[in-house]
Design an enzyme around this catalytic site. Structure first.
Site, PDB file in Angstrom:
ATOM      1  N   PRO A 196       0.749  -1.128  -0.113  1.00  0.00           N
ATOM      2  CG  PRO A 196      -0.067  -1.186   2.129  1.00  0.00           C
ATOM      3  CD  PRO A 196       0.507  -2.070   1.176  1.00  0.00           C
ATOM      4  CD  GLU A 207       0.891  -5.609  11.251  1.00  0.00           C
ATOM      5  OE1 GLU A 207       0.577  -4.371  11.218  1.00  0.00           O
ATOM      6  OE2 GLU A 207      -0.039  -6.274  11.546  1.00  0.00           O
ATOM      7  NE  ARG A 228      -9.003  -5.487 -20.495  1.00  0.00           N
ATOM      8  CZ  ARG A 228      -8.737  -4.092 -21.129  1.00  0.00           C
ATOM      9  NH1 ARG A 228      -8.050  -3.264 -20.819  1.00  0.00           N
ATOM     10  NH2 ARG A 228      -9.890  -3.974 -21.921  1.00  0.00           N
ATOM     11  CG  ASP A 241      -9.655  -0.385 -22.348  1.00  0.00           C
ATOM     12  OD1 ASP A 241     -10.627  -0.939 -22.617  1.00  0.00           O
ATOM     13  OD2 ASP A 241      -8.515  -0.851 -22.248  1.00  0.00           O
TER      14      ASP A 241
HETATM   15  N1  ADE Z   1      -1.062  -5.066   0.081  1.00  0.00           N
HETATM   16  C1  ADE Z   1      -1.830  -4.747   0.786  1.00  0.00           C
HETATM   17  N2  ADE Z   1      -2.751  -3.892   0.607  1.00  0.00           N
HETATM   18  C2  ADE Z   1      -2.244  -3.310  -0.705  1.00  0.00           C
HETATM   19  C3  ADE Z   1      -2.725  -2.383  -1.706  1.00  0.00           C
HETATM   20  N3  ADE Z   1      -3.436  -1.528  -1.481  1.00  0.00           N
HETATM   21  N4  ADE Z   1      -1.893  -2.340  -2.890  1.00  0.00           N
HETATM   22  C4  ADE Z   1      -0.635  -3.132  -3.007  1.00  0.00           C
HETATM   23  N5  ADE Z   1      -0.391  -4.108  -2.043  1.00  0.00           N
HETATM   24  C5  ADE Z   1      -1.123  -4.274  -1.087  1.00  0.00           C
END
Ligand code: ADE
Length: 222
Positions: free
Chosen positions: A86, A113, A150, A164
């Site tokens: 994230p 975690e 794709r 797209d």
């Molecule tokens: N791992 C956990 N959440 C994620 C996200 N939003 N994007 C990429 N990898 C992740």
């Protein structure tokens, strides 16, 4: 193209890799996609892949050794190593286009975690699929794989991705099929007219109108 996915949960990919367009792309040999359980690379007698984090805190942290060994085993000259996190670069259609040009992708899925910070040094790129936290990188790696595959030549008709949403930072225009009148909701006349120039104009206008209403931020990028 070759895509190697490092994960502790290869079975999560069974449905994804064995259905529809992604399945056909592999059958046509346009892409080879393999999952690798990096637990198999653990040098621990119990095949341990995680441990408590130094300094305390909740949850387990993925250890560097199994992931380093797996990447070093799979890596080729052409490989681009991508960490799903994230904290990564927000994934966009333009990132998918960029990655579709590569010959070999290695996607690393974190879990629990988090992962030991030193694992970051393996990655050429870190990708986030959005501002929310998932239990692991498996779904994000499927999202990236799907959107990249794709775009590989021959996987779908070229025209379909030129239209797209997000191509040229525009949302796609509305499409209709049979019947012409469904519960009083009618297909716009122009689409039935057979007049190609007018249809093209209608679609461009609708695309712009839709983007203005729903995603004005995209228009600023144009
Ligand atoms: N791992 C956990 N959440 C994620 C996200 N939003 N994007 C990429 N990898 C992740």
């Amino acid at each position: 193209m070759k895509i190697d996915i490092l994960t502790l949960f290869p079975q999560m990919f069974d449905g994804f890799l064995n259905e529809s367009i992604i399945k056909r792309a592999q059958e046509k040999k346009l892409v080879t996609i393999k999952t690798h359980d990096f637990r198999a690379y653990s040098q621990d007698v119990h095949r341990k892949v995680d441990d408590y984090g130094y300094g305390g805190g909740q949850g387990m942290v993925l250890m560097p050794q199994p992931i380093f060994d797996a990447v070093e085993h799979l890596k080729t000259e052409e490989a681009k190593v991508i960490l799903m996190t994230p904290q990564g670069r927000p994934f966009k259609q333009e990132t998918a286009y960029e990655l579709a040009k590569e010959k070999h992708l290695i996607l690393i899925c974190g879990h629990y975690e988090g992962f030991d910070e030193r694992i970051r040094t393996l990655a050429d790129m870190e990708i986030s699929i959005g501002d929310y936290v998932l239990t692991g990188g498996e779904l994000p790696s499927m999202v990236v794989t799907d959107s990249v595959v794709r775009l590989i030549d021959g996987v779908i008709e070229k025209d379909s991705h030129i239209n797209d949403s997000f191509h040229n930072n525009l949302l796609d225009y509305p499409v209709y099929t049979k019947p012409v009148n469904f519960r009083g909701m009618k297909v716009p006349e122009v689409l039935l007219s057979g007049h190609h120039a007018n249809i093209k104009k209608f679609r461009e206008e609708e695309s712009l109108k839709r983007t203005k209403a729903r995603r004005p931020d995209l228009l600023e990028k144009r």
